[in-house]
Write a protein that holds these residues in place. Structure first.
Motif, PDB file in Angstrom:
ATOM      1  N   ASN A 175      13.588   7.537   2.857  1.00  0.00           N
ATOM      2  CA  ASN A 175      14.901   8.004   3.450  1.00  0.00           C
ATOM      3  C   ASN A 175      14.774   9.076   4.407  1.00  0.00           C
ATOM      4  O   ASN A 175      15.810   9.408   5.153  1.00  0.00           O
ATOM      5  N   ASP A 176      13.757   9.749   4.333  1.00  0.00           N
ATOM      6  CA  ASP A 176      13.506  10.947   5.511  1.00  0.00           C
ATOM      7  C   ASP A 176      12.881  10.409   6.699  1.00  0.00           C
ATOM      8  O   ASP A 176      12.550  11.427   7.643  1.00  0.00           O
ATOM      9  N   GLY A 177      12.840   9.251   6.971  1.00  0.00           N
ATOM     10  CA  GLY A 177      12.342   8.708   8.223  1.00  0.00           C
ATOM     11  C   GLY A 177      10.560   8.775   8.095  1.00  0.00           C
ATOM     12  O   GLY A 177      10.263   8.379   9.058  1.00  0.00           O
ATOM     13  N   VAL A 178      10.090   8.975   7.191  1.00  0.00           N
ATOM     14  CA  VAL A 178       8.633   8.820   7.170  1.00  0.00           C
ATOM     15  C   VAL A 178       8.382   7.910   6.357  1.00  0.00           C
ATOM     16  O   VAL A 178       9.130   7.417   5.414  1.00  0.00           O
TER      17      VAL A 178
ATOM     18  N   LEU B   5       0.849  -1.223  -0.123  1.00  0.00           N
ATOM     19  CA  LEU B   5       0.039  -0.054   0.014  1.00  0.00           C
ATOM     20  C   LEU B   5       1.036   0.968  -0.059  1.00  0.00           C
ATOM     21  O   LEU B   5       2.070   1.252   0.280  1.00  0.00           O
ATOM     22  N   ASP B   6       0.302   2.438  -0.560  1.00  0.00           N
ATOM     23  CA  ASP B   6       1.013   3.582  -0.482  1.00  0.00           C
ATOM     24  C   ASP B   6       0.666   4.426   0.709  1.00  0.00           C
ATOM     25  O   ASP B   6      -0.344   3.657   1.783  1.00  0.00           O
ATOM     26  N   THR B   7       0.794   5.580   0.990  1.00  0.00           N
ATOM     27  CA  THR B   7       0.808   6.119   2.529  1.00  0.00           C
ATOM     28  C   THR B   7      -0.665   6.515   2.614  1.00  0.00           C
ATOM     29  O   THR B   7      -1.185   6.784   3.567  1.00  0.00           O
ATOM     30  N   ASN B   8      -1.480   6.583   1.369  1.00  0.00           N
ATOM     31  CA  ASN B   8      -2.878   6.955   1.158  1.00  0.00           C
ATOM     32  C   ASN B   8      -3.917   5.637   1.350  1.00  0.00           C
ATOM     33  O   ASN B   8      -4.955   5.661   1.300  1.00  0.00           O
TER      34      ASN B   8
END
Length: 596
Positions: A333-336, A253-256
């Motif tokens: 990569n940004d921790g999210v 799944l993507d974040t949405n």
């Protein structure tokens, strides 16, 4: 117009930075067509030269936006460090400066002049060294993002592979058209051939944006198969094979919450072949879900996705199935979180085995309790035989020993007084009563394993006819059924009726005893009389074995009542009746199925 429609569609459906840069690229296509329209519409050298030179910054910004789109689309956005970003955007800025100052140095176009073509004046020119440098940089960037898109297509699956290939093919096609224009092999002036080609490509991209089915129908796998075997490695091929063959469902799944990828087992578990591209709430059959556990909010889209492990029960044609659902975060990569992987593991058989073990454990506990209870009854029976029978036996032996002492050795006849015979007879009868009650106590206290639907009023009436109740009256308000053993329930009523008649004489000699049977408010039932009642300080003793206030009673009646109640799984308590008599209340009953 085509570019404007595509821009609006992409912008409205944006859910990532890739979509934002895709919309920017579509805007650049609009400016591309606009500057060419302005260039060919003028009839002066200065007008056409100005708008032609304005085209090059637009082209540079188009290439830059496509590069940004590709990096985000392929998941390589970590490339955007501060100095790389400044270097990238210095390219369109330098192009704009070089183009706008071309009149001074003529590094971009040289020897511009108007040439008549019928009624039209077309600008003719040569390429300067600045253009060749610009072209080298542009095509180098183009090769980079085309390569990234091609590799993304090889490593993707399902509809995302088709979408990536469509984007790659469209950009490659338009890039080839610019080569024809740059080498002046195009039948159209300047870079108009690109704009004409975009009429076709733009319509295709709009169709792809509006219809996921259109993307799914593209024969991309057939086209990419030779490239995948030639340039791909064994690892992704093995990974794809394993993902397709394992018994667990795997959903990406993507974040949405939109499904990016899913394996064959996952499609079967979810119950759809067209899951990719849809939100998870759109593909889940909510009417089949029996128990969502803690996953309900994520399944219906009302709760943000997060890492969790829980169980999900689904109704299927073969019965209920239980899936262990594990949602794991894909770190960016940004921790999210960059997305989520959902692992579906069918644990139905495990759950059924666990339930079978629990049932077997419960059966063993029941058998253990039953054996312990039977052992307790045997101990109690042995105590009765060894203790309660001793008194009447000693009485009888005492009288018989006196008679035996008087007979002497010659066997002479001895006269036995009537009182002696009476005492021996009473002792023997009492021993018989004790034995009968002890046997009843041992039998009635056994655990009950089979229950029947029993109408309470029917059993109460039968018990009433079995007991000598004299002038007492029975009132019934219990026309419902309960789950019970009818024979042992009958024994409860017989003992309670007998106890009430023998010990519950009414306060007024002119009034007859009334016994009532009915259902209480908590779902239990009661047996109540209007006699003198039982003093509060004696109520804790009345269920003890051998407790009696009668000289002829064995004291087992109420003990049998308590043991039968416990054998049913009930509780029995004694309280004051509404009119001052005695009330026995039974609780913990199970209603009959017909009355439930």
């Amino acid at each position: 117009m085509v570019s404007a429609i595509a821009t609006v569609l992409v912008w409205r459906q944006r859910d990532s930075r890739a979509d934002v840069w895709g919309a920017v690229a579509q805007c650049m296509a609009i400016l591309w067509a606009l500057v060419h329209l302005l260039s060919v519409s003028g009839d002066t050298l200065a007008w056409q030269r100005y708008w032609l030179l304005a085209f090059f910054p637009v082209l540079a910004m188009t290439i830059t936006s496509m590069f940004c789109f590709t990096l985000y689309f392929t998941g390589r956005d970590e490339w955007f460090s501060s100095w790389r970003t400044r270097l990238l955007f210095s390219y369109p800025i330098a192009t704009a400066v070089l183009s706008l100052t071309n009149g001074i140095h003529e590094l971009v176009i040289v020897d511009p002049a108007l040439e008549s073509h019928g009624s039209y004046e077309i600008l003719q020119y040569g390429w300067g060294p600045g253009f060749y440098a610009f072209a080298a940089v542009s095509y180098s960037i183009g090769v980079v993002y085309l390569s990234l898109l091609f590799l993304k297509g090889l490593r993707s699956r399902n509809v995302y592979r088709n979408l990536t290939f469509l984007i790659f093919a469209s950009i490659a096609f338009l890039t080839v058209l610019t080569v024809f224009s740059a080498t002046k092999k195009s039948p159209f002036p300047h870079f108009i051939l690109h704009t004409i080609g975009y009429l076709f490509i733009g319509v295709v991209m709009i169709a792809a944006t509006l219809s996921m089915r259109f993307i799914q129908q593209l024969p991309v796998d057939r086209f990419l198969s030779p490239f995948g075997s030639r340039f791909g490695s064994l690892v992704p091929l093995a990974r794809d094979f394993v993902l397709e063959e394992i018994d667990n469902g795997v959903v990406v799944l993507d974040t949405n919450g939109r499904i990016v990828d899913i394996n064959t087992t996952g499609k079967r578990m979810i119950g759809t072949d067209r899951a990719v591209g849809n939100h998870v709430s759109e593909v889940v059959h909510h009417d089949r879900i029996v128990d969502t556990g803690g996953l309900g909010g994520m399944l219906d889209g009302t709760q943000q996705l997060h890492a969790v492990q829980d169980e999900l029960w689904i109704a299927s044609p073969s019965g209920k199935r239980c899936y262990e659902v594990t949602v794991s975060e894909l770190p960016g990569n940004d921790g999210v979180a960059a997305g989520y992987v959902v692992l579906l593991h069918d644990i139905t058989d495990q759950k059924r085995r666990q339930q079978d073990l629990e049932r077997q454990k419960a059966d063993l506990e029941t058998q253990k309790t039953k054996l312990e209870h039977q052992n307790e009854q045997l101990d109690r029976f042995a105590g009765i035989v060894s203790h309660d029978l001793r008194n009447p036996l000693n009485v009888a032996n005492g009288y018989l020993a006196d008679v035996s002492d008087r007979t002497g050795d010659d066997g002479e006849t001895v006269t036995m007084e009537a009182t002696t015979v009476e005492h021996v007879t009473v002792s023997l009868e009492r021993m018989g009563d004790i034995i009968d009650d002890a046997l009843a106590l041992a039998r009635q206290g056994r655990a009950i394993t089979e229950f029947q639907d029993v109408r309470l009023s029917t059993v109460a009436r039968e018990a009433w006819t079995n007991v000598d109740t004299g002038d007492a009256t029975l009132e019934l308000d219990c026309e419902r059924s309960i789950q019970a053993d009818p024979d042992r329930l009958l024994n409860v009523f017989e003992n309670l009726f007998r106890n009430a008649v023998e010990h519950g004489s009414v306060a007024s000699e002119s009034e007859d005893l009334t016994i009532s049977v009915g259902f209480s408010a908590d779902g239990g039932f009661y047996v109540e009389d209007d006699g003198t009642g039982i003093p509060a300080d004696r109520r804790s003793d009345i269920f003890d074995r051998g407790y009696t206030t009668s000289e002829v009673g064995t004291g087992f009646g109420l003990t049998i009542v308590r043991d039968i109640a416990r054998a049913h799984g009930w509780e029995v308590a004694v309280t004051d009746g509404e009119t001052g008599g005695t009330r026995f209340e039974f609780t913990g009953l199970e209603a009959a199925r017909s009355d439930a």
